[in-house]
Design a protein around this motif. Structure first.
Motif, PDB file in Angstrom:
ATOM      1  N   ALA A 195     -29.678  -4.520   2.602  1.00  0.00           N
ATOM      2  CA  ALA A 195     -28.720  -5.213   1.724  1.00  0.00           C
ATOM      3  C   ALA A 195     -29.669  -5.445   0.358  1.00  0.00           C
ATOM      4  O   ALA A 195     -30.867  -5.592   0.433  1.00  0.00           O
ATOM      5  N   TRP A 235     -22.220  -4.250   6.807  1.00  0.00           N
ATOM      6  CA  TRP A 235     -21.712  -5.599   6.469  1.00  0.00           C
ATOM      7  C   TRP A 235     -22.095  -6.568   7.892  1.00  0.00           C
ATOM      8  O   TRP A 235     -22.308  -7.525   7.704  1.00  0.00           O
ATOM      9  N   PHE A 251     -25.323  -8.368   7.954  1.00  0.00           N
ATOM     10  CA  PHE A 251     -25.656  -9.283   6.956  1.00  0.00           C
ATOM     11  C   PHE A 251     -24.493 -10.449   6.661  1.00  0.00           C
ATOM     12  O   PHE A 251     -25.047 -11.434   6.084  1.00  0.00           O
ATOM     13  N   ARG A 252     -23.404 -10.323   7.319  1.00  0.00           N
ATOM     14  CA  ARG A 252     -22.299 -11.521   6.957  1.00  0.00           C
ATOM     15  C   ARG A 252     -21.542 -11.508   8.270  1.00  0.00           C
ATOM     16  O   ARG A 252     -21.103 -10.735   8.732  1.00  0.00           O
ATOM     17  N   VAL A 265     -23.764 -15.070   2.577  1.00  0.00           N
ATOM     18  CA  VAL A 265     -24.315 -14.544   1.334  1.00  0.00           C
ATOM     19  C   VAL A 265     -24.958 -15.604   0.497  1.00  0.00           C
ATOM     20  O   VAL A 265     -26.320 -15.520  -0.050  1.00  0.00           O
ATOM     21  N   VAL A 268     -24.507  -3.603   0.453  1.00  0.00           N
ATOM     22  CA  VAL A 268     -24.743  -3.298   1.664  1.00  0.00           C
ATOM     23  C   VAL A 268     -24.641  -1.856   2.031  1.00  0.00           C
ATOM     24  O   VAL A 268     -23.469  -1.367   1.526  1.00  0.00           O
ATOM     25  N   PHE A 278     -29.584  -8.094  -3.155  1.00  0.00           N
ATOM     26  CA  PHE A 278     -28.913  -8.998  -3.812  1.00  0.00           C
ATOM     27  C   PHE A 278     -29.555  -9.640  -4.969  1.00  0.00           C
ATOM     28  O   PHE A 278     -30.492  -9.807  -5.089  1.00  0.00           O
ATOM     29  N   THR A 292     -20.948  -2.596  -7.217  1.00  0.00           N
ATOM     30  CA  THR A 292     -21.390  -2.789  -5.681  1.00  0.00           C
ATOM     31  C   THR A 292     -21.419  -1.435  -5.065  1.00  0.00           C
ATOM     32  O   THR A 292     -22.139  -1.171  -4.505  1.00  0.00           O
ATOM     33  N   PHE A 311     -24.028  -7.506  -5.078  1.00  0.00           N
ATOM     34  CA  PHE A 311     -24.778  -7.764  -3.562  1.00  0.00           C
ATOM     35  C   PHE A 311     -24.028  -6.599  -2.920  1.00  0.00           C
ATOM     36  O   PHE A 311     -22.961  -6.411  -2.927  1.00  0.00           O
ATOM     37  N   GLY A 313     -24.673   0.306  -3.359  1.00  0.00           N
ATOM     38  CA  GLY A 313     -24.617   0.667  -2.244  1.00  0.00           C
ATOM     39  C   GLY A 313     -25.305   2.001  -2.135  1.00  0.00           C
ATOM     40  O   GLY A 313     -25.873   2.521  -1.012  1.00  0.00           O
TER      41      GLY A 313
END
Length: 164
Positions: free
Chosen positions: A29, A49, A52-53, A67, A40, A31, A5, A38, A9
């Motif tokens: 992001a 973050w 997106f979340r 997600v 970001v 995925f 990750t 995944f 990133g």
């Protein structure tokens, strides 16, 4: 955060010019359910973050996990009715199929809007999606949308070239 990750990133940050202060991209992001990542990244030191979340709430509060919703977007390539990302409703404004000049693979590109805000979603391959939130602040407006489109397609082309 897993090393994979973190690696993705940093790849997002590099390829989408998120380290530059004048970057037309606010956050991004990437995925892939199949590859198992995944990632970001936000511009500069900004945390990507929250874009997106959703931070509030949790499983069982009636809303699907963001997600999980992004995974669905990859499968549907942005449903015409739009989608909700991190509690924000996005409507699809346009959708096009583009043949990548380097790999010859098909890239699916959709422009989403939420008021004056814009986000590009590129599906580089099955189960691989890139989300690029355009910087809507300051000068630039539609120029930022256009430049972000190019960066998003370049990154999707990079992913396709890497075999994703």
């Amino acid at each position: 955060m897993t090393p994979v990750t973190e690696q993705w990133g940093e790849t997002l940050r590099t390829h989408l010019a998120l380290g530059e202060t004048r970057s037309p991209v606010r956050a991004a992001a990437a995925f892939s359910a199949e590859a198992g990542f995944f990632a970001v990244a936000g511009r500069g030191d900004e945390d990507g973050w929250p874009y997106f979340r959703a931070m509030a709430g949790g499983p069982g509060d009636g809303d699907p996990d963001d997600v999980e919703a992004l995974c669905t977007v990859c499968e549907e390539a942005v449903h015409p009715r739009g989608l909700r990302i991190a509690g924000v409703p996005w409507q699809r404004e346009s959708r096009e199929l583009i043949s990548d000049a380097v790999t010859g693979s098909e890239l699916e590109l959709a422009l989403l809007r939420n008021g004056d805000r814009a986000m590009w979603v590129v599906r580089a391959a099955r189960d691989v999606c890139v989300f690029v939130l355009v910087d809507e602040e300051g000068e630039g407006g539609e120029a930022n949308v256009s430049e972000s489109r190019s960066l998003a397609l370049d990154f999707a082309s990079f992913l396709a070239g890497q075999g994703y």
